[in-house]
Write an enzyme that holds these catalytic residues in place. Structure first.
Site, mmCIF file in Angstrom:
data_model
loop_
_atom_site.group_PDB
_atom_site.id
_atom_site.type_symbol
_atom_site.label_atom_id
_atom_site.label_comp_id
_atom_site.label_asym_id
_atom_site.label_seq_id
_atom_site.Cartn_x
_atom_site.Cartn_y
_atom_site.Cartn_z
ATOM 1 N N GLU A 180 -3.355 7.131 9.328
ATOM 2 C CA GLU A 180 -1.900 7.037 9.554
ATOM 3 C C GLU A 180 -1.585 7.420 11.003
ATOM 4 O OE1 GLU A 180 0.855 6.343 7.384
ATOM 5 O OE2 GLU A 180 -0.598 5.613 5.917
ATOM 6 N N CYS A 226 -4.439 -1.549 -2.020
ATOM 7 C CA CYS A 226 -4.648 -0.117 -2.217
ATOM 8 C C CYS A 226 -5.598 0.043 -3.402
ATOM 9 C CB CYS A 226 -3.309 0.548 -2.518
ATOM 10 S SG CYS A 226 -3.431 2.294 -2.930
ATOM 11 N N HIS A 283 -7.223 2.367 3.984
ATOM 12 C CA HIS A 283 -6.973 3.071 5.246
ATOM 13 C C HIS A 283 -8.235 3.159 6.116
ATOM 14 C CE1 HIS A 283 -3.193 4.510 3.483
ATOM 15 N NE2 HIS A 283 -2.874 5.025 4.655
ATOM 16 N N ASP A 319 0.875 -1.192 0.000
ATOM 17 C CA ASP A 319 0.000 0.000 0.000
ATOM 18 C C ASP A 319 0.905 1.232 0.000
ATOM 19 O OD1 ASP A 319 -2.388 1.579 0.236
ATOM 20 O OD2 ASP A 319 -2.043 1.773 2.382
ATOM 21 N N SER A 320 0.289 2.394 -0.208
ATOM 22 C CA SER A 320 1.053 3.634 -0.097
ATOM 23 C C SER A 320 1.540 3.838 1.346
ATOM 24 C CB SER A 320 0.175 4.819 -0.503
ATOM 25 O OG SER A 320 -0.988 4.842 0.309
ATOM 26 N N CYS A 344 -11.168 2.633 0.370
ATOM 27 C CA CYS A 344 -9.750 2.950 0.601
ATOM 28 C C CYS A 344 -9.355 2.087 1.782
ATOM 29 C CB CYS A 344 -9.574 4.426 0.939
ATOM 30 S SG CYS A 344 -7.911 4.831 1.554
HETATM 31 N N1 DGL Z 1 -4.899 3.068 0.972
HETATM 32 C C1 DGL Z 1 -5.031 3.628 -0.330
HETATM 33 C C2 DGL Z 1 -6.308 3.130 -1.031
HETATM 34 O O1 DGL Z 1 -6.844 2.086 -0.717
HETATM 35 C C3 DGL Z 1 -4.918 5.114 -0.554
HETATM 36 C C4 DGL Z 1 -4.228 6.035 0.352
HETATM 37 C C5 DGL Z 1 -3.504 7.154 -0.372
HETATM 38 O O2 DGL Z 1 -4.128 8.110 -0.867
HETATM 39 O O3 DGL Z 1 -2.280 7.034 -0.448
HETATM 40 O O4 DGL Z 1 -6.788 3.765 -1.937
#
Ligand code: DGL
Length: 258
Positions: A151, A73, A186, A9-10, A184
């Site tokens: 985060e 992600c 996150h 992931d990012s 997302c």
């Molecule tokens: N966790 C990422 C997703 O599922 C995105 C987070 C980011 O913008 O870096 O899209």
């Protein structure tokens, strides 16, 4: 199969998918890689992002010796899955918004999609809505601010409840909306805060378990878990250590990109 399941992931968002993988494949070795140097992905330009995702995933696959790559992600998967599959020798499992299960679950047919700015506008996402939620009213809401809050939470700080409440607010103007897709990775990490910020009860649906099921199909017998999994970052970030350790990962190593 030899080698761990590598989750990418990012940032820390992929840890929500790690939790789902641990549930379904409790004995499997996992590794984790994040592009924390370039997070957030959701506000970046597509052409640049594809090249970046290819470079980071290639380096992480080679450093981890993984048997499968899980792109945990939505922002990366809705853009770069084909490019990754064309470039990498290992199978690639992607994460896309759970539009189909949400459309099936909703009683009212009014569904919210909460994701990054990039994901809510992607042709891939619009296609999912056309194919699997044609009879539904889908409210697409970009909520990039929640990425930073997740985060913070994973790195040991309390998220800002006002930011969360404001990010969700546009959803509630549809009084019939009964289901929200967490598009997302996150966002499931903030689940309890999302529930607290919602003015009424709705169902929150993410892709974690569907991804874990898919991984279980792809890898017949994963490498067994022996101690903490390896983790990789693209920039030194001491605060990530505790978050990764809480999900069973060792001290992160720095990835070297070509
Ligand atoms: N966790 C990422 C997703 O599922 C995105 C987070 C980011 O913008 O870096 O899209």
């Amino acid at each position: 199969m030899t080698g761990p399941v590598l989750v990418f992931d990012s940032g820390v968002g992929g840890l929500s998918v790690v939790a789902a993988l641990r549930e379904r494949l409790p004995g499997a070795a996992l590794a984790y890689a994040c592009d924390n140097a370039m997070m957030p992905y959701g506000i970046r330009e597509d052409g640049w992002l594809v090249q970046r995702i290819l470079a980071v995933c290639e380096a992480a696959v080679s450093a981890s010796g993984c048997c499968v790559l899980v792109v945990a992600c939505n922002t990366a998967s809705t853009l770069a899955l084909d490019a990754l599959r064309g470039r990498l020798a290992v199978p690639v499992v992607g994460t896309v918004p759970a539009i189909k299960p949400a459309a099936q679950f909703s009683r009212t047919g009014h569904v919210g999609l909460l994701a990054t700015s990039a994901t809510v506008g992607r042709p891939y996402t619009l296609r999912l809505i056309r194919e699997f939620a044609a009879g539904c009213r889908i409210t697409r809401l970009a909520a990039d601010a929640l990425v930073g809050e997740a985060e913070r939470w994973v790195c040991g700080e309390a998220p800002d409840r006002d930011v969360i409440r404001e990010a969700l607010a546009p959803l509630w103007s549809d009084s019939e909306l009964d289901t929200v897709v967490l598009g997302c990775t996150h966002f499931p990490l903030l689940h309890d805060f999302l529930v607290e910020a919602a003015p009424r009860g709705v169902a929150w649906i993410d892709s974690g378990d569907a991804i874990a099921r898919r991984v279980a199909q792809v890898i017949a017998g994963p490498a067994p878990c022996r101690g903490p999994g390896e983790s990789f970052v693209t920039a030194p970030e001491p605060r990530l250590r505790a978050g990764l350790a809480a999900f069973g990962f060792a001290e992160p190593s720095l990835l070297h990109l070509d």
